[in-house]
Write a protein that holds these residues in place. Structure first.
Motif, PDB file in Angstrom:
ATOM      1  N   VAL A 108       0.941  -1.500   0.013  1.00 16.38           N
ATOM      2  CA  VAL A 108      -0.175  -0.429  -0.668  1.00 16.38           C
ATOM      3  C   VAL A 108       0.642   1.456   0.079  1.00 16.38           C
ATOM      4  CG1 VAL A 108      -1.937   1.100   0.948  1.00 16.38           C
ATOM      5  CG2 VAL A 108      -1.553  -1.025   1.352  1.00 16.38           C
ATOM      6  N   ILE A 125     -11.084  -5.977  -0.240  1.00 17.16           N
ATOM      7  CA  ILE A 125     -10.110  -4.761   0.014  1.00 17.16           C
ATOM      8  C   ILE A 125     -10.995  -3.935  -0.133  1.00 17.16           C
ATOM      9  CG2 ILE A 125      -8.004  -3.588  -0.979  1.00 17.16           C
ATOM     10  CD1 ILE A 125      -6.498  -5.637  -1.686  1.00 17.16           C
ATOM     11  N   ILE A 171      -3.276   0.395  -4.151  1.00 18.22           N
ATOM     12  CA  ILE A 171      -3.207  -1.109  -2.871  1.00 18.22           C
ATOM     13  C   ILE A 171      -2.534  -2.004  -4.526  1.00 18.22           C
ATOM     14  CG2 ILE A 171      -3.893  -3.015  -1.920  1.00 18.22           C
ATOM     15  CD1 ILE A 171      -6.524  -0.504  -0.937  1.00 18.22           C
ATOM     16  N   LEU A 176      -5.547  -5.750   4.401  1.00 17.86           N
ATOM     17  CA  LEU A 176      -4.899  -4.307   4.373  1.00 17.86           C
ATOM     18  C   LEU A 176      -5.156  -4.317   5.702  1.00 17.86           C
ATOM     19  CD1 LEU A 176      -5.130  -1.880   2.933  1.00 17.86           C
ATOM     20  CD2 LEU A 176      -8.425  -1.746   2.958  1.00 17.86           C
TER      21      LEU A 176
END
Length: 741
Positions: A556, A588, A607, A632
């Motif tokens: 990320v 996500i 991402i 995440l």
């Protein structure tokens, strides 16, 4: 004005009626709260014979008895109509609230009226008069609405008619203070113990006659010797002011040449100047006595309304379009023309239901006829209004309000106003027209409500009734806006001020039977990654039976503001089967919408799915969704999550004298002043960017800071990082709330 017959032409218990537009006068009363508007309406109604000598209607109430909320809150909160008759004319008196929170009712009154009476209390400070009425005066000037000024409360100690007239000339006269002059001078009685002399009558400057009310009845006498000097000075100035506005260009030369202009010519020129908004006379009035004594100055005021104010035939009508937006010729004020009317106010009656106050601009409205109702609906600030609802409905009973009574009418002609019962789902601002030719009138401007009130149903029973109650509340009051915030999951009523909020809650409880609790208003915060991070999501369950197996690894990185969520697939070698890549992205994005730290949506990150593992039997769409969400959350735990707060662009319009305090106040709210610019004479527009967390109550604070003279609007600009110390404090508060602290 001053030499006419003054027989009472109204009749208590009978509805005032009109058979032609030329016999109608629609007058709105404007003034600060406490200036005496409602008291003056009652005095005018008594003088016109619409109520008995004790000022009561048939049921024992008064013409101002209209709403139980007004009685509970001890202030006017809505527009009310009181029709009276005088000298063969029907006068629709529109009494408006003076409190700033109910400016929507004032705007409705301005829409329905053809002229305005500005009520000014002699007991008020000059700053209060300027702050609360100048903006409305300028609105009327912009559309050429004729105006007169009535000074009240001269019976209060330490008041001066001369001083208040001077103040009105400065505030309302602008570049031409001689266009704001008195028609009458007050006659004062003997001084009382407090050193103040009571108002006992008036001296007409044109007629040079004294109208003595000291006996309880209006009697005409010549002026005394000590009244001649001040009378002549004021009279000469008035005559010069009238002649300066006369359409007869020879009149000034004749006057300067020494000719004595006859009174009839002066009165005719005065009435024409008032009707075309070139001259604004100042009068004074005192209420009727509790013993039935006639109100002082009420006869003179009724004469001014009928003689000097325009008929509906003389006022330009609002623009009209078809439902599709095509401009149509403005309708004429003709009772035989096509029907064009407008709902200027909507109220609920506990016995009748919804009642609409309607101004007919063209044609004639009759009971039991089928009409077309077309509405603009709600719009976002800055966008053009758009029709969102229309229907054909049957007109219910027509009536004229009088206190709590409704007096039946057989019709309502062009130029007149009437109340209509059960007009379907018609809302304030809707246009009524013929079904075969539906039309839409240009809407009048309304202030944007900027004070939020977050509410929750008090119980399950209230929850079932809440949505219907709120819908009806917003339909009645276009200055109230309902928001169902998708981010904070709050129901928010946007109002104009605290008094407006109190009335909304009162109406929900008493009219619609809904009990609500108020809660703290939340702003829509966001989260983002302060720096790059990585995470591994492992969702594996293989303890007997059909298992679940999904592993994914992500990276990320933060993106510039406004980028949203960007998902990139960089898996190689089929580590995550192609059919499950969308599953990872779905998991996500779902987690991003829920937030990764404080429960606020995650934004402005890229991402990247780098790697993962799957099982030939146990992998599934649901498993990879769960793995994506876990990855995440793990990435978020490995770095600092930054809170983003919404920032609004704020424009504050204030008199020049308040610019410094306003800018200092905005800076204290973490605001950045972008610039200032002049906006008309003596007013400055201040532009700034301010976090929304800091302006939740700005509608109230600005009113206090500027003594009621400032106004502002706001629009969303962007989300920006919140200062770390403030973000930490918010997180701590959320944790305490979650733990029940």
């Amino acid at each position: 004005m001053g030499d006419k017959a003054h027989a009472h032409t109204g009749a208590a218990g009978r509805a005032a009626t009109a058979d032609r537009p030329s016999s109608i006068r629609n007058v709105v009363l404007v003034g600060h709260s406490g200036s005496g508007k409602t008291t003056l309406v009652e005095a005018l109604a008594q003088t016109a014979g619409a109520v008995n000598r004790a000022g009561r209607v048939e049921d024992g109430g008064t013409v101002s008895d209209y709403d139980e909320i007004e009685h509970r809150q001890q202030r006017s909160v809505q527009l009310s109509l009181v029709p009276v008759e005088w000298g063969g004319y029907k006068i629709n008196l529109l009494d408006t609230p003076g409190y700033a929170d109910f400016v929507g009712e004032l705007r409705a009154g301005l829409r329905a009226a053809d002229a305005a009476l500005f009520i000014v209390s002699a007991a008020q400070e000059a700053d209060a008069v300027a702050g609360t009425t100048r903006a409305v005066w300028e609105e009327c000037a912009a559309v050429g609405m004729p105006r007169a000024i009535v000074v009240t409360h001269l019976d209060t100690a330490r008041t001066s008619f001369d001083e208040m007239t001077r103040v009105c000339g400065e505030i309302f006269g602008g570049d031409d203070p001689d266009a704001v002059l008195p028609l009458y001078l007050p006659v004062l009685g003997p001084e009382g113990p407090d050193g103040h002399a009571p108002l006992t009558g008036l001296t007409g400057l044109l007629t040079q006659r004294v109208f003595d009310y000291s006996s309880g009845e209006r009697k005409e006498t010549p002026p005394s010797d000590d009244q001649h000097a001040p009378l002549q000075d004021a009279r000469n100035r008035l005559i010069e002011g009238i002649i300066a506005e006369s359409e007869d260009e020879t009149l000034m030369d004749r006057y300067l040449g020494g000719e004595d202009i006859d009174i009839k010519t002066l009165i005719d020129d005065l009435e024409r100047a008032v009707a075309r908004d070139a001259f604004h006379p100042v009068l004074t009035a005192a209420p009727a006595g509790e013993d039935g004594r006639q109100g002082i100055g009420t006869v003179e005021l009724l004469d001014l309304i009928t003689g000097g104010f325009p008929t509906p035939l003389e006022r330009p009508l609002p623009a009209v379009t078809t439902p599709g937006g095509a401009l149509r010729p403005a309708p004429s004020c003709d009772p035989d023309g096509p029907l064009v009317a407008e709902v200027v106010k909507t109220a609920s009656d506990p016995y009748v239901g919804r009642v609409s106050l309607v101004r007919v601009f063209s044609g004639t409205l009759r009971p039991d006829e089928t009409i077309h109702v077309l509405g603009h609906g709600l719009t976002d600030p800055g966008h053009e209004p758009r029709p969102v609802h229309e229907a054909e409905v049957r007109v219910g009973a027509l009536s004229a309000p009088f206190g709590k009574q409704q007096r039946a009418l057989t019709s309502c002609i062009a130029g007149d106003l009437a109340c209509v019962a059960k007009l379907g789902g018609a809302e304030t601002g809707d246009t009524l027209s013929a079904p075969e030719d539906p039309l839409l009138m240009e809407p009048w401007s309304m202030p944007d409500p900027l004070l939020p009130l977050a509410i929750e149903a008090h119980s399950k029973a209230d929850e079932d009734k809440l949505s219907q109650g709120l819908a009806r509340l917003v339909a009645e009051d276009p200055t109230m806006r309902l928001e169902q915030n998708q981010d904070t999951h709050q129901v928010v009523l946007w109002c104009l001020g605290e008094a407006h909020q109190d009335v909304a809650l009162d109406r929900l409880r008493t009219r619609y039977g809904v009990q609500v609790d108020t809660v703290s208003h939340k702003v829509s915060l966001r989260e983002t990654f302060a720096g790059p991070s990585s995470g591994r999501g492992r969702h594996v369950k293989q303890s007997g039976g059909h298992g679940q197996y999904a592993i994914c690894e992500i990276e990320v990185e933060p993106l510039p503001p406004g980028s949203g969520i960007e998902f990139v697939d960089k898996v190689v070698g089929g580590a995550v089967p192609r059919q499950f890549i969308p599953s990872v992205e779905k998991g996500i994005r779902a987690q991003a919408a829920r937030g990764v730290a404080a429960g606020h949506p995650l934004v402005d990150v890229r991402i990247t799915l780098r790697d993962g593992k799957a099982h030939s039997v146990d992998s599934s769409d649901a498993a990879f969704q769960a793995a994506g969400a876990l990855a995440l959350r793990e990435a978020a735990a490995e770095t600092r999550i930054q809170l983003l707060e919404p920032v609004s662009e704020v424009q504050v319009l204030v008199p020049d004298g308040y610019v410094g305090p306003v800018m200092s106040d905005l800076s204290g709210r973490r605001g950045r002043v972008i610039g200032t610019e002049q906006s008309g004479a003596g007013r400055t527009l201040v532009r700034a960017e301010v976090p929304e967390l800091e302006i939740g109550r700005y509608a109230i604070d600005l009113r206090s800071l500027s003594h009621g003279t400032g106004r502002f609007d706001r629009s969303y600009a962007r989300h920006e990082p919140m200062p770390p110390q403030l973000a930490d404090r918010l997180r701590e508060q959320q944790e305490n709330t979650a733990n029940g602290a």
